[in-house]
Design an enzyme around this catalytic site. Structure first.
Site, mmCIF file in Angstrom:
data_model
loop_
_atom_site.group_PDB
_atom_site.id
_atom_site.type_symbol
_atom_site.label_atom_id
_atom_site.label_comp_id
_atom_site.label_asym_id
_atom_site.label_seq_id
_atom_site.Cartn_x
_atom_site.Cartn_y
_atom_site.Cartn_z
ATOM 1 N N ASP A 110 0.805 -1.219 0.000
ATOM 2 C CA ASP A 110 0.000 0.000 0.000
ATOM 3 C C ASP A 110 0.844 1.277 0.000
ATOM 4 O OD1 ASP A 110 -2.331 -1.657 0.226
ATOM 5 O OD2 ASP A 110 -1.728 -1.961 2.309
ATOM 6 N N LYS A 150 2.077 2.174 -5.312
ATOM 7 C CA LYS A 150 2.863 1.761 -6.477
ATOM 8 C C LYS A 150 2.130 2.063 -7.781
ATOM 9 C CE LYS A 150 3.039 -2.408 -4.524
ATOM 10 N NZ LYS A 150 2.797 -2.208 -3.101
ATOM 11 N N GLN A 207 2.132 -6.302 -3.175
ATOM 12 C CA GLN A 207 2.657 -6.471 -1.809
ATOM 13 C C GLN A 207 4.006 -5.745 -1.683
ATOM 14 O OE1 GLN A 207 1.385 -9.619 -3.361
ATOM 15 N NE2 GLN A 207 -0.506 -8.758 -2.603
ATOM 16 N N GLY A 265 -4.428 -4.586 -3.649
ATOM 17 C CA GLY A 265 -5.500 -3.660 -3.985
ATOM 18 C C GLY A 265 -4.844 -2.339 -4.296
HETATM 19 P P1 IMP Z 1 -2.131 -13.061 2.202
HETATM 20 O O1 IMP Z 1 -1.256 -12.513 1.148
HETATM 21 O O2 IMP Z 1 -3.604 -12.814 1.991
HETATM 22 O O3 IMP Z 1 -1.819 -14.502 2.499
HETATM 23 O O4 IMP Z 1 -1.808 -12.270 3.563
HETATM 24 C C1 IMP Z 1 -0.542 -12.362 4.200
HETATM 25 C C2 IMP Z 1 -0.153 -11.033 4.821
HETATM 26 O O5 IMP Z 1 0.150 -10.102 3.791
HETATM 27 C C3 IMP Z 1 -1.253 -10.370 5.648
HETATM 28 O O6 IMP Z 1 -0.652 -9.655 6.705
HETATM 29 C C4 IMP Z 1 -1.892 -9.391 4.675
HETATM 30 O O7 IMP Z 1 -2.525 -8.321 5.318
HETATM 31 C C5 IMP Z 1 -0.659 -8.936 3.908
HETATM 32 N N1 IMP Z 1 -0.950 -8.470 2.541
HETATM 33 C C6 IMP Z 1 -1.202 -9.224 1.457
HETATM 34 N N2 IMP Z 1 -1.388 -8.456 0.377
HETATM 35 C C7 IMP Z 1 -1.241 -7.185 0.769
HETATM 36 C C8 IMP Z 1 -1.283 -5.931 0.080
HETATM 37 O O8 IMP Z 1 -1.490 -5.836 -1.140
HETATM 38 N N3 IMP Z 1 -1.096 -4.818 0.850
HETATM 39 C C9 IMP Z 1 -0.848 -4.894 2.170
HETATM 40 N N4 IMP Z 1 -0.763 -6.039 2.845
HETATM 41 C C10 IMP Z 1 -0.971 -7.192 2.155
HETATM 42 MG MG MG Z 2 -2.923 -2.011 -1.604
#
Ligand code: IMP
Ligand code: MG
Length: 432
Positions: free
Chosen positions: A23, A26, A237, A50
């Site tokens: 977040d 990007k 991410q 997102g």
């Molecule tokens: P997962 O990717 O849904 O398995 O989540 C694993 C960890 O990564 C969690 O702490 C999520 O909140 C974090 N996470 C996954 N995708 C994002 C992202 O796009 N932005 C921020 N945190 C993320």
């Molecule tokens: Mg995001």
């Protein structure tokens, strides 16, 4: 006679990667870099990401589609390393086209190697979280379980949807759902069990609608690399969520660091021209895990909630309020080193100025003492970005000092400075 070997094409791949916990904004940098690019490749993660982009005044909230999708001059690719939830993809295509599943002009191509997330992966995500003593706080989008099936070599890929015969696909589904169904029974969720038929019907639907987008993307990428066309790799991410280099086990299930992005896109490291590391002027994190500079809510100064409100720090994917805190330059230094960052993009320079106004000072972590963040304090009362500011020299002095402090401690030049949410609200320093 010696064979003639065509020399290596001039590298022209730009990687845009998140340096914190996601977040960082990007999308805007990718949008900017994509203006003169031929290809934009989204290469890891899935609908856990997102990003909101504002292109020509229209706002798009995207999870799976590359940020370049609104730009007709660019071919957008969803690469091999992405795990695709077709339901989410269909919704996004529907929204972006107005009301159809047809993306015109070959603007989007999906790698046949990308893996498919099926609805039971989300149930598995829930179950795993429930069984864990230390919850990760995943987004619940089925990312980890799909990645696990991929590693177990039982996954279904986008190419399978397009090319498998009915009996081949049924056999794959049968193998894939066996263990989840056993687990759902074992742990008291018989209602989550799925049948081969249900999954097959879904896969048929995805095949019918999406097949025209699914290809081996390697020849498309190779053609542009041979011509040294500009290619942008879009990270999702971020560094501290990297499965190998982040805060394991509080991480995602892919490698969103620059080399991982390159590998997942199917591009060799010799083709990379530069790595742009994107950060916010403060830090935020969703989900569990370490966060040395976190400013918890309900403290007297209440810095965490001030940052959250001024930065609108609520998850795009899950709506969860994000944990917020001061900028962490120890974390960033490590991120810059592992990612080989060429330039930094510092976003929310407008927001951090407003935070300064509200809090009466700004703090930045420059070192850790036995794991505890130590801060330098900027004792001033913030700033406001002048209207129509397009040039670094027009920034308030305190803002420039803040940026230059980041450069000094990371040894990486700040080339891009985000000063607002719109795509145009970015200063690009041409002399850096
Ligand atoms: P997962 O990717 O849904 O398995 O989540 C694993 C960890 O990564 C969690 O702490 C999520 O909140 C974090 N996470 C996954 N995708 C994002 C992202 O796009 N932005 C921020 N945190 C993320
Ligand atoms: Mg995001």
């Amino acid at each position: 006679m010696k064979p003639t070997i065509t020399p290596h094409p001039e590298p022209n791949v730009t990687i845009v990667a998140g340096m914190q916990w996601g977040d960082e904004g990007k999308g805007k940098t990718i949008d900017y870099e994509a203006k003169d690019a031929k290809l934009v490749i989204r290469s890891t993660g899935g609908s856990n990401a997102g990003h909101t982009i504002i292109h020509n005044g229209i706002k798009y909230a995207l999870h799976l589609l590359p940020s370049s999708i609104a730009n007709p001059k660019v071919k957008s690719i969803i690469g091999a390393g992405v795990v695709i939830d077709p339901e989410c993809l269909l919704k996004e295509i529907w929204r972006i086209t107005g009301d159809s599943y047809v993306i015109k002009d070959n603007r989007l191509v999906i790698s046949d190697r990308a893996h498919v997330i099926l609805p039971f992966h989300k149930s598995m995500d829930k179950l795993y979280e429930e069984l864990k003593a230390n919850k990760v706080g995943t987004t619940g989008k089925g990312i980890g379980p799909c990645a696990a099936d991929k590693m177990n070599r039982v996954g279904i890929r986008m190419g399978d949807l397009k090319h498998c015969t009915e009996s081949e696909l049924r056999a794959k589904i049968k193998e894939l759902i066996k263990v989840p169904n056993d687990l759902f029974s074992l742990y008291g969720y018989p209602e989550w069990k799925i049948t081969e038929e249900e999954m097959f019907v879904k896969c048929q639907k995805y095949k019918e609608i999406l097949s025209y987008l699914i290809f081996d993307v390697q020849p498309i990428i190779a053609r542009e690399i041979r011509k040294s066309s500009k290619i942008v790799i879009e990270g999702a991410q971020a560094f501290s969520l990297d499965i190998d280099h982040g805060d394991y086990p509080y991480v995602t299930s892919s490698n969103p660091n620059a080399s991982g992005l390159c590998s997942a896109a199917g591009i060799g490291p010799t083709q990379v021209k530069c790595v742009i590391g994107v950060i916010k002027s403060y830090c935020s994190r969703v989900g569990e895990g370490p966060f040395p500079t976190e400013q918890p809510d309900q403290t007297p100064e209440d810095v965490g909630s001030i940052i959250r409100e001024l930065g609108h720090e609520y998850g795009t994917t899950t709506g969860r309020p994000r944990r917020c805190g001061w900028l962490d330059l120890m974390q960033l230094r490590r991120a810059c080193e592992v990612n080989g960052v060429t330039y930094l993009c510092v976003n929310h320079i407008d927001t951090i100025g407003l935070i300064g106004q509200k809090v009466g000072k700004l703090k930045v972590c420059y070192t850790y003492d036995e794991g505890e963040a130590k801060y330098v304090t900027f004792d001033h009362s913030g700033w406001e970005i002048p209207k129509n500011c397009t040039n670094y020299d027009e920034l308030p002095n305190e803002a420039k000092k803040y940026i230059e402090y980041i450069e000094r401690l990371t040894d990486v030049p700040v080339k891009y400075i985000g000063i607002g949410p719109e795509d145009k609200a970015m200063i690009v320093r041409q002399d850096v």
